[in-house]
Design an enzyme around this catalytic site. Structure first.
Site, mmCIF file in Angstrom:
data_model
loop_
_atom_site.group_PDB
_atom_site.id
_atom_site.type_symbol
_atom_site.label_atom_id
_atom_site.label_comp_id
_atom_site.label_asym_id
_atom_site.label_seq_id
_atom_site.Cartn_x
_atom_site.Cartn_y
_atom_site.Cartn_z
ATOM 1 C CB CYS A 74 -0.852 -0.041 1.263
ATOM 2 S SG CYS A 74 -1.845 1.445 1.516
ATOM 3 C CB CYS A 186 -3.191 3.961 -5.302
ATOM 4 S SG CYS A 186 -4.450 3.034 -4.393
HETATM 5 N N1 DGL Z 1 -3.948 0.539 -1.757
HETATM 6 C C1 DGL Z 1 -3.575 1.707 -1.070
HETATM 7 C C2 DGL Z 1 -2.409 2.427 -1.724
HETATM 8 O O1 DGL Z 1 -1.618 1.816 -2.396
HETATM 9 C C3 DGL Z 1 -4.577 2.714 -0.596
HETATM 10 C C4 DGL Z 1 -6.014 2.536 -0.721
HETATM 11 C C5 DGL Z 1 -6.800 3.239 0.357
HETATM 12 O O2 DGL Z 1 -7.059 4.444 0.265
HETATM 13 O O3 DGL Z 1 -7.111 2.558 1.309
HETATM 14 O O4 DGL Z 1 -2.245 3.615 -1.568
#
Ligand code: DGL
Length: 270
Positions: A74, A186
């Site tokens: 993430c 993301c």
């Molecule tokens: N998957 C996450 C990222 O790479 C974020 C998603 C969320 O906002 O929870 O930033």
């Protein structure tokens, strides 16, 4: 480094394409994945809320599965909380951060777009990355929290045209800004990689961090087990690759769908 699976944590199902990429490169490992369904989305939380959530999530995964390393799959949690996680747990961590550096060197017209969550776009970490690695480039950041929610909650029941239409709305901004390289910063957006490529066409490079992350995992595993690098060596730890979620029952059907699509068993509530 102890034997055990390779752990992945994210606010939701965003990190699954990172797990899939790593598993293709290192098929001798066992993989466990924790989706923080209870605290989704991270991108709209304060830094403290994100750090508290990802710390609690990691603590549960470490207690249940004893991973030999944890991938913070993430961008939002990595840019905000990685230092704190490293200080808290005696486990090696691999972060996923926006691939600004490779994007800056690939860009022919030195014009780069970064598609990320609100938190990542507003954060100091991204500003610093741009300053250090993309000095000669025009870099434009696009917050896309709606697209994150779409991927987590709706995409699984949409047909190809609806997915393409959703991506088209974001892609318009890149085209209007005349960018030739786009960073999917993301992890959720990797689920729409095919749609982004189709929409942006061959003239726009799309960049992410999967290769760098998988190589870093391989390096750490090789150091920890005397050079086997997860290719065999001590053998694959027993058990199926598993997806856990946080929160309470009942778990929405889409998590079983995602688990199956990525070849994981649904392990239930973490
Ligand atoms: N998957 C996450 C990222 O790479 C974020 C998603 C969320 O906002 O929870 O930033």
């Amino acid at each position: 480094m102890a034997e055990g699976p390779v752990g992945f944590v994210d606010s939701g199902i965003g990190g699954l394409p990172y797990l899939a990429f790593t598993r293709r490169m290192l098929p001798g490992e066992r993989y466990v994945y924790a989706a923080d369904r209870e605290n989704f989305p991270y991108g709209e939380k304060t830094p403290k809320e994100i750090t508290d959530a990802v710390t609690a999530l990691t603590a549960r995964l470490v207690e249940r599965e004893h991973p030999r390393l944890v991938v913070v799959a993430c961008n939002t949690a990595s840019v905000v909380s990685l230092a704190e996680l490293r200080a808290r747990f005696p486990v090696p961590f691999v972060g996923v951060v926006p691939a600004v550096k490779p994007a800056a060197s690939l860009s022919r017209r030195k014009s780069v777009g970064v598609l990320a969550t609100q938190r990542t776009v507003e954060g100091e970490y991204l500003r610093d990355l741009i300053e250090r690695h993309a000095g000669g480039c025009r870099v434009e950041s696009f917050p896309a929290g709606d697209l994150v929610s779409f991927v987590e909650r709706e995409m699984h029941r949409c047909g190809p045209e609806e997915r393409a239409e959703r991506v088209r709305r974001e892609a318009r901004g890149f085209r209007d800004a005349g960018l030739d390289t786009v960073v999917l910063a993301c992890t959720h957006f990797l689920h729409l990689e095919v749609e982004f490529r189709a929409e942006l066409g061959a003239g726009v490079e799309i960049v992410d961090s999967r290769g760098g992350v998988a190589r870093q995992i391989a390096r750490l595993l090789a150091e920890g087990r005397g050079g086997s690098g997860g290719q065999g060596g001590a053998g694959r730890p027993a058990g199926r690759d598993t997806l856990y979620v946080t929160g309470s029952l009942p778990v929405e059907d889409r998590y079983a769908f995602f688990a199956e699509s990525f070849g994981l068993a649904l392990g239930g509530i973490l």
